[in-house]
Motif scaffolding. Structure first.
Motif, PDB file in Angstrom:
ATOM      1  N   THR A 142       8.708  -6.329  -3.092  1.00  0.00           N
ATOM      2  CA  THR A 142       9.162  -7.800  -3.153  1.00  0.00           C
ATOM      3  C   THR A 142      10.500  -7.946  -3.376  1.00  0.00           C
ATOM      4  N   THR A 187       1.701   0.475  -3.246  1.00  0.00           N
ATOM      5  CA  THR A 187       1.368  -0.342  -4.416  1.00  0.00           C
ATOM      6  C   THR A 187       1.190   0.739  -5.628  1.00  0.00           C
ATOM      7  N   ASP A 207       4.857  -2.405  -6.421  1.00  0.00           N
ATOM      8  CA  ASP A 207       4.609  -3.631  -5.785  1.00  0.00           C
ATOM      9  C   ASP A 207       6.030  -4.466  -6.152  1.00  0.00           C
ATOM     10  N   GLU A 208       6.646  -4.507  -7.314  1.00  0.00           N
ATOM     11  CA  GLU A 208       7.765  -5.128  -7.637  1.00  0.00           C
ATOM     12  C   GLU A 208       8.965  -4.647  -6.634  1.00  0.00           C
TER      13      GLU A 208
END
Length: 513
Positions: free
Chosen positions: A495, A333, A491-492
């Motif tokens: 995903t 993260t 984090d992106e």
């Protein structure tokens, strides 16, 4: 049947299944023959370097040659950089290069060139056909040469009239097998390992497959030798449950530090290590001073059987527990940097992934974490000629449609062959591309600093920075038919990487570092 049709007929009978092509006028009879003779898949590359790099990736994953179809000398020349990498990887590749009709060569038309001279530096076998009736037999010899013990690039030049005139059939030639290592070499290696002096077993080629690594691990556990592998392997099996030797560092100072104290450097499928470049007051050879050099097996010998024989000879018969998947592969993260990129890829890559690694300066953390990732295959930049990542991933995906391919790609080198994205889209290949967008030729800046440059001047910055303008990788990918996403945080990335790995067909993620 024409000479071109007999050529394709012979290639199919010899087991060649794919032709990566960028043809022109002088190859039109061969293009027609690909329809007339069933059994060969034709894949268009928008640039010849894509075709040759894809053939390299295909050869590394299957162990058998793909064919390229290239247009005259300039077309071959456009593909030479990735043929250089294929040569260093000992990949089986068969280039078929069209030429002017034999009776037209003397006219010195604009595209006339010395194709033999262009092909020779990157090819272990070169021939120009002289008649239509010889074309198929020439092709049989080219394929056998490419697939033989040396696994090499073979280039066959076929004049246009030799393609369209009536040809003659030719049977495939079974390639020679890799010879076993002589007993004396096994005995010498066993003796060296049992002396209890510091030995480094330097691994390359087929020794980096699972069987070879497991045998090497048994040898190390029994003898105490150090295991090191080539800086840029053609193909390395890695991940949880697979022995993880040390990688020879790129910079010579670090490589010499790793090998320091070695009394004998024992080569197993690898050549003696040398520095990538010559530096002022620096050595070419990375073999430590006073260290003996011994060869267990050359790359064109059966190095895997040799390692197993040595292990048996020294009593190393007990399997060695390999690294297991570690709990520290937690999802990252926070900020996006080379450490969080490596952590995300190692944690999320699927079992059996193929990693075409041209990450350059951004890949260090991943290289360390990958030993604890799920089992996978790494394809390295063997010859140092940048622009291999996109094409090699393309060829690997065609070779192994049941496996997810991940192109771990630096942005500067990716610009050399980004046309491969179009081929991935057209062929609906399951390739997920991670672009490390630091918008720099970072390695050049590092080399400048190593040379004593404390600060880069304007011209040096202009030649080592890729912004402004900033490259829009998402837009570039979409222009070639590949969906893309841009990420700026870890984090992106997690995903988007999850989404991309679950999707069918090619995907690209631009990671702004």
């Amino acid at each position: 049947m024409t000479g071109a049709e007999h050529l394709i007929e012979t290639a199919v009978a010899a087991g060649v299944e794919v032709c990566f092509a960028n043809p022109g006028t002088t190859e039109m009879p061969l293009v027609a023959a690909l329809d007339a003779v069933p059994g060969m898949r034709a894949v268009l590359g928008l640039f010849e370097g894509v075709c040759t790099g894809a053939a390299d990736g295909y050869g590394r994953m299957t162990g058998k040659p793909a064919m390229t179809l290239l247009h005259l000398g300039p077309g071959l020349a456009n593909g030479l950089a990735n043929l250089h990498n294929a040569r260093r990887a000992h990949s089986p590749v068969v280039n078929v290069v069209g030429d002017h009709a034999t009776w037209h060569l003397g006219a010195d038309a604009p595209l006339t060139s010395d194709i033999v001279s262009l092909a020779s530096p990157m090819s272990g076998w070169v021939r120009a056909s002289t008649s239509a009736r010889a074309v198929a037999s020439d092709a049989a010899e080219a394929i056998a040469a490419a697939a033989g013990p040396r696994r090499q690039v073979a280039t066959l030049i076929v004049p246009a009239d030799c393609q369209w005139q009536e040809g003659a059939p030719a049977a495939p030639i079974p390639p020679a097998r890799r010879p076993p290592v002589v007993a004396a070499a096994i005995e010498r290696a066993a003796d060296v390992l049992q002396r209890r002096t510091p030995v480094t077993l330097f691994l390359g080629g087929d020794a980096l497959g699972r069987r070879g690594l497991e045998a090497a691990a048994r040898i190390a556990a029994r003898s105490g030798c150090k295991l090191v592998y080539e800086t840029f392997p053609a193909r390395l099996e890695r991940g949880a449950g697979i022995p993880a030797p040390l990688r020879l560092p790129y910079f010579p100072e670090q490589a010499l530090e790793l090998l320091a104290g070695t009394a004998t450097l024992l080569l197993a499928g690898a050549s003696a290590p040398v520095a990538f470049f010559g530096y002022p007051n620096g050595p070419s050879s990375l073999v430590p001073e006073g260290c003996d050099l011994a060869t267990l097996a050359r790359f064109d010998e059966d190095v895997v059987a040799a390692l197993e024989d040595v292990a048996d000879r020294i009593g190393a018969t007990t399997p060695v527990a390999a690294p297991a998947r570690q709990p520290e592969l937690a999802l990252p993260t926070g900020p996006l940097n080379v450490a969080t990129v490596g952590a995300a890829l190692a944690a999320l890559q699927p079992d059996g992934a193929i990693i075409a690694d041209e990450s350059a300066t951004s890949g260090g953390p991943y290289g360390q974490l990958s030993a604890a990732a799920l089992p996978h295959t790494i394809l390295g930049l063997t010859g140092g000629a940048i622009g291999h990542g996109f094409p090699t991933a393309t060829g690997a995906a065609i070779a192994c449609p049941d496996r997810r391919v991940i192109a771990f790609q630096a942005d500067g080198s990716g610009l050399y062959t980004l046309q491969a994205l179009w081929t991935q889209a057209r062929e609906s290949l399951n390739v997920t591309t991670l672009v490390c967008a630091n918008r720099l030729y970072r390695i050049l800046q590092m080399e400048a600093a190593r040379g004593g440059a404390k600060e880069l001047g304007r011209n040096a910055r202009m030649l080592t920075e890729l912004a402004p303008p900033a490259l829009g990788w998402v837009e570039l990918a979409r222009g070639f038919g590949v969906p893309g996403a841009r990420v700026t945080t870890a984090d992106e990335l997690v995903t988007q990487l999850r989404r991309a790995l679950d999707a069918e067909g090619p995907q690209l993620i631009e990671m702004v570092l």
